[in-house]
Every structure is written in structure tokens, then in C-alpha cells.
Design a protein around this motif. Structure first.
Motif, PDB file in Angstrom:
ATOM      1  N   VAL A 102      47.474  37.948  49.115  1.00 26.12           N
ATOM      2  CA  VAL A 102      47.972  38.334  47.929  1.00 26.12           C
ATOM      3  C   VAL A 102      47.125  38.407  46.741  1.00 26.12           C
ATOM      4  CG1 VAL A 102      50.038  37.988  46.526  1.00 26.12           C
ATOM      5  CG2 VAL A 102      50.658  37.912  48.951  1.00 26.12           C
ATOM      6  N   ILE A 103      46.483  37.085  46.659  1.00 29.90           N
ATOM      7  CA  ILE A 103      45.917  36.800  45.432  1.00 29.90           C
ATOM      8  C   ILE A 103      44.615  37.833  45.568  1.00 29.90           C
ATOM      9  CG2 ILE A 103      44.293  35.324  44.410  1.00 29.90           C
ATOM     10  CD1 ILE A 103      46.249  32.968  45.473  1.00 29.90           C
ATOM     11  N   VAL A 104      44.017  38.048  46.742  1.00 27.90           N
ATOM     12  CA  VAL A 104      42.838  38.703  46.790  1.00 27.90           C
ATOM     13  C   VAL A 104      43.156  40.351  46.430  1.00 27.90           C
ATOM     14  CG1 VAL A 104      40.835  39.494  48.302  1.00 27.90           C
ATOM     15  CG2 VAL A 104      41.893  37.008  48.093  1.00 27.90           C
ATOM     16  N   ALA A 105      44.288  40.678  47.115  1.00 23.54           N
ATOM     17  CA  ALA A 105      44.731  42.179  47.036  1.00 23.54           C
ATOM     18  C   ALA A 105      45.140  42.430  45.754  1.00 23.54           C
ATOM     19  CB  ALA A 105      45.873  42.370  47.951  1.00 23.54           C
ATOM     20  N   ALA A 106      45.669  41.322  44.950  1.00 26.48           N
ATOM     21  CA  ALA A 106      45.974  41.871  43.583  1.00 26.48           C
ATOM     22  C   ALA A 106      44.842  41.910  42.801  1.00 26.48           C
ATOM     23  CB  ALA A 106      46.931  40.733  43.111  1.00 26.48           C
ATOM     24  N   ARG A 107      43.809  41.071  42.872  1.00 24.42           N
ATOM     25  CA  ARG A 107      42.716  41.154  42.304  1.00 24.42           C
ATOM     26  C   ARG A 107      41.998  42.510  42.722  1.00 24.42           C
ATOM     27  NH1 ARG A 107      37.226  37.545  41.984  1.00 24.42           N
ATOM     28  NH2 ARG A 107      36.401  38.259  39.826  1.00 24.42           N
ATOM     29  N   GLU A 108      41.851  42.813  43.618  1.00 26.78           N
ATOM     30  CA  GLU A 108      41.227  43.993  43.970  1.00 26.78           C
ATOM     31  C   GLU A 108      41.922  45.563  43.611  1.00 26.78           C
ATOM     32  OE1 GLU A 108      40.777  43.809  48.658  1.00 26.78           O
ATOM     33  OE2 GLU A 108      39.085  42.726  48.181  1.00 26.78           O
ATOM     34  N   ALA A 109      43.141  45.085  43.446  1.00 23.57           N
ATOM     35  CA  ALA A 109      43.980  46.259  42.760  1.00 23.57           C
ATOM     36  C   ALA A 109      43.763  46.453  41.258  1.00 23.57           C
ATOM     37  CB  ALA A 109      45.529  46.370  43.255  1.00 23.57           C
ATOM     38  N   GLY A 110      43.005  45.573  40.719  1.00 33.23           N
ATOM     39  CA  GLY A 110      42.767  45.426  39.196  1.00 33.23           C
ATOM     40  C   GLY A 110      44.155  44.831  38.362  1.00 33.23           C
ATOM     41  N   LYS A 111      44.853  43.864  39.300  1.00 36.64           N
ATOM     42  CA  LYS A 111      45.905  43.243  38.490  1.00 36.64           C
ATOM     43  C   LYS A 111      45.302  41.547  38.629  1.00 36.64           C
ATOM     44  CE  LYS A 111      49.307  46.193  40.935  1.00 36.64           C
ATOM     45  NZ  LYS A 111      49.306  47.145  39.867  1.00 36.64           N
ATOM     46  N   PRO A 112      45.430  41.165  37.200  1.00 40.47           N
ATOM     47  CA  PRO A 112      45.040  39.878  36.976  1.00 40.47           C
ATOM     48  C   PRO A 112      46.206  39.067  37.462  1.00 40.47           C
ATOM     49  CG  PRO A 112      45.667  40.646  34.720  1.00 40.47           C
ATOM     50  CD  PRO A 112      45.581  42.125  35.886  1.00 40.47           C
ATOM     51  N   VAL A 113      45.764  38.008  38.151  1.00 41.75           N
ATOM     52  CA  VAL A 113      46.949  36.956  38.671  1.00 41.75           C
ATOM     53  C   VAL A 113      46.956  35.777  37.939  1.00 41.75           C
ATOM     54  CG1 VAL A 113      47.249  35.485  40.808  1.00 41.75           C
ATOM     55  CG2 VAL A 113      46.053  37.963  41.081  1.00 41.75           C
ATOM     56  N   ALA A 114      48.096  35.339  37.512  1.00 44.98           N
ATOM     57  CA  ALA A 114      48.139  34.079  36.940  1.00 44.98           C
ATOM     58  C   ALA A 114      49.091  32.930  37.538  1.00 44.98           C
ATOM     59  CB  ALA A 114      48.521  34.269  35.414  1.00 44.98           C
ATOM     60  N   ILE A 115      48.696  31.788  37.553  1.00 44.91           N
ATOM     61  CA  ILE A 115      49.826  30.961  38.055  1.00 44.91           C
ATOM     62  C   ILE A 115      50.662  30.274  37.157  1.00 44.91           C
ATOM     63  CG2 ILE A 115      50.003  28.580  39.336  1.00 44.91           C
ATOM     64  CD1 ILE A 115      48.542  30.879  41.039  1.00 44.91           C
ATOM     65  N   VAL A 116      52.038  30.285  37.314  1.00 40.26           N
ATOM     66  CA  VAL A 116      53.023  29.722  36.206  1.00 40.26           C
ATOM     67  C   VAL A 116      53.799  28.772  37.069  1.00 40.26           C
ATOM     68  CG1 VAL A 116      54.748  30.350  34.846  1.00 40.26           C
ATOM     69  CG2 VAL A 116      53.234  32.005  35.233  1.00 40.26           C
ATOM     70  N   SER A 117      53.456  27.312  37.037  1.00 43.17           N
ATOM     71  CA  SER A 117      54.010  26.316  37.718  1.00 43.17           C
ATOM     72  C   SER A 117      54.528  25.121  36.646  1.00 43.17           C
ATOM     73  CB  SER A 117      52.923  25.854  38.723  1.00 43.17           C
ATOM     74  OG  SER A 117      53.374  24.824  39.431  1.00 43.17           O
ATOM     75  N   ASN A 118      55.563  24.534  37.631  1.00 49.79           N
ATOM     76  CA  ASN A 118      55.921  23.320  37.030  1.00 49.79           C
ATOM     77  C   ASN A 118      55.200  22.278  37.571  1.00 49.79           C
ATOM     78  OD1 ASN A 118      58.050  24.759  35.663  1.00 49.79           O
ATOM     79  ND2 ASN A 118      59.614  23.909  37.145  1.00 49.79           N
ATOM     80  N   ASN A 119      54.273  22.441  38.412  1.00 44.46           N
ATOM     81  CA  ASN A 119      53.236  21.498  38.720  1.00 44.46           C
ATOM     82  C   ASN A 119      51.886  21.230  37.659  1.00 44.46           C
ATOM     83  OD1 ASN A 119      53.619  22.823  41.731  1.00 44.46           O
ATOM     84  ND2 ASN A 119      53.819  20.730  41.538  1.00 44.46           N
TER      85      ASN A 119
END
Length: 231
Positions: A102-119
């Protein structure tokens, strides 16, 4: 219900919860064990713990409860202990199937990936480094230190992430595996894909009006790929 590919196609950024969609951070260092350690810490500081609190198995809820005591120094102490435990847990965290895809495919699609977490951000960074994923992540919105009121379902960390990747909230999508994720996304004006990684969650997430409910991260990875690559 919203079409998955259509939602992802119009989303300019992907926001990912961490524990669940990316990995099981407490897979090797169980959350109930950490919760018990935090409760023991409070006990040694003379805090009176009722039976309802003593039976708490979620360390995040112990942190939230510590903030109700009106003693900021205790909340900071619980926070610091939780951060240390999360760092240890990151070493034995279990990757979620298809999370890397998912992370790699999103980046390849030109969509930045951000983690939004309570950790904590430190534990997230440690995991991403160990699994060679950090270069694919544009931003990490981790737990605000000793401020559990800013954790999801508060929309603040979600807005922090959309601001960091320069995308309007409505033009992003959050992928999460909890009711807090759904509520937080709805509070932030962000579409939400609810990942039901346990069967009972399907109905709960449907009742919470998630835009999409699915049971495999693989569905998201496949939908992020161009149609020509799926044939």
C-alpha cells in the motif's frame, strides 16, 4: 457505499494509522503487559486505582486516564514510560500483510503518505527504519507528548498531517482500524477507509458510517495500481 478505486483516485494524499494498517506494534510485547506496567508505575506513586482502571489492558487508555488526575508530572512520567515501551515493542512488531505494498503503491501513484497515529513518533520512526519504509513516508504525526487529549479522535493530528503534505483534508483519505480513526477522520472532514482486521469490527465500522469498510489491506494496494497493471 463509496467505490474504493474512485475514492483513492480522487485522494491526493494517503493518511495511514500505524498500529493496525501498518503493523501490530504490540505483536511481540503485548499491550496488556505494557498497560499493567503503567498501572504499576501509578500505583508506586501512590495513585488510588479503582477496579475499572486496574483491569485496563490498553496502555493508551491508561495514559488518557492519567491525565484526569490533574497532575501533569504524573502524566509526563506515564508518557515517558509508554514511549520507552513502544520503542521496545517496535523491535518485535509484526508487519501487517500488504502494508508495504500500500505504501509503495501510493508513492508510485504520486500520493504522499503520512502516518497519523496515537503511538509515539519515535516508535513509528524506529519501525519504519527497521523495515526500510521511512523513505516512502512524507510525514509522521505521532502522539503529542503527555497531551492525550490531542490523540485521535481529536482531529488535530489529522489536520497536522494534511497541512504537512499540503493537501486539503477533503482531498485526502485516512485508513484506520478503530472507531477513534473513523471519528477523528469525520471530525477532520476527511474520508475514511475502515480496515476491519477482526471480524467483529465489520459491523461496528459500518454502523459508524465509514466511507468504506474492508478486511484486507491488499484491496487497497490493488486499487492504487493503474488499471493497466492489474490485467
Amino acid at each position: 457505499m463509496t467505490d474504493l478505486r474512485a475514492l483513492l483516485d480522487r485522494s491526493r494524499a494517503i493518511l495511514l494509522d500505524f498500529d493496525g494498517p501498518v503493523c501490530s506494534i504490540f505483536g511481540g510485547y503485548p499491550a496488556p503487559m505494557i498497560a499493567a506496567e503503567l498501572l504499576n508505575l501509578l500505583d508506586t506513586r501512590g495513585v488510588q486505582l479503582g477496579d475499572d482502571v486496574r483491569s485496563e489492558t490498553d496502555p493508551m487508555e491508561v495514559l488518557r486516564w492519567s491525565a484526569t488526575l490533574g497532575k501533569p508530572e504524573l502524566t509526563r512520567e506515564v508518557e515517558d514510560a509508554l514511549c520507552r515501551a513502544e520503542l521496545l515493542a517496535a523491535d518485535s512488531a509484526i508487519p501487517e500483510p500488504y502494508s508495504r505494498e500500500v505504501i509503495v503503491a501510493a508513492r508510485e501513484a504520486g500520493k504522499p503518505v503520512a502516518i497519523v497515529s496515537n503511538n509515539s513518533a519515535g516508535a513509528i520512526e524506529a519501525y519504519l527504519d527497521a523495515h526500510r519504509l521511512k523513505q516512502h513516508i512524507a510525514y509522521i504525526a505521532g502522539r503529542a507528548h503527555a497531551q492525550p487529549d490531542r490523540m485521535k479522535p481529536n482531529p488535530e493530528p489529522i489536520w497536522r498531517a494534511t497541512t504537512a503534505v499540503d493537501v486539503e483534508p477533503a482531498a485526502s483519505v485516512l485508513i484506520g482500524d478503530s472507531l477513534f480513526d473513523i471519528e477523528g477522520a469525520q471530525n477532520a472532514g476527511v474520508p475514511v477507509i475502515a480496515y476491519a482486521n477482526k471480524p467483529p469490527k465489520v459491523q461496528r465500522f459500518t454502523d459508524a458510517h465509514a466511507d468504506i469498510v474492508l478486511t484486507s489491506m491488499g484491496d487497497i494496494a490493488a486499487a492504487l495500481l493503474p488499471s493497466t497493471r492489474q490485467r
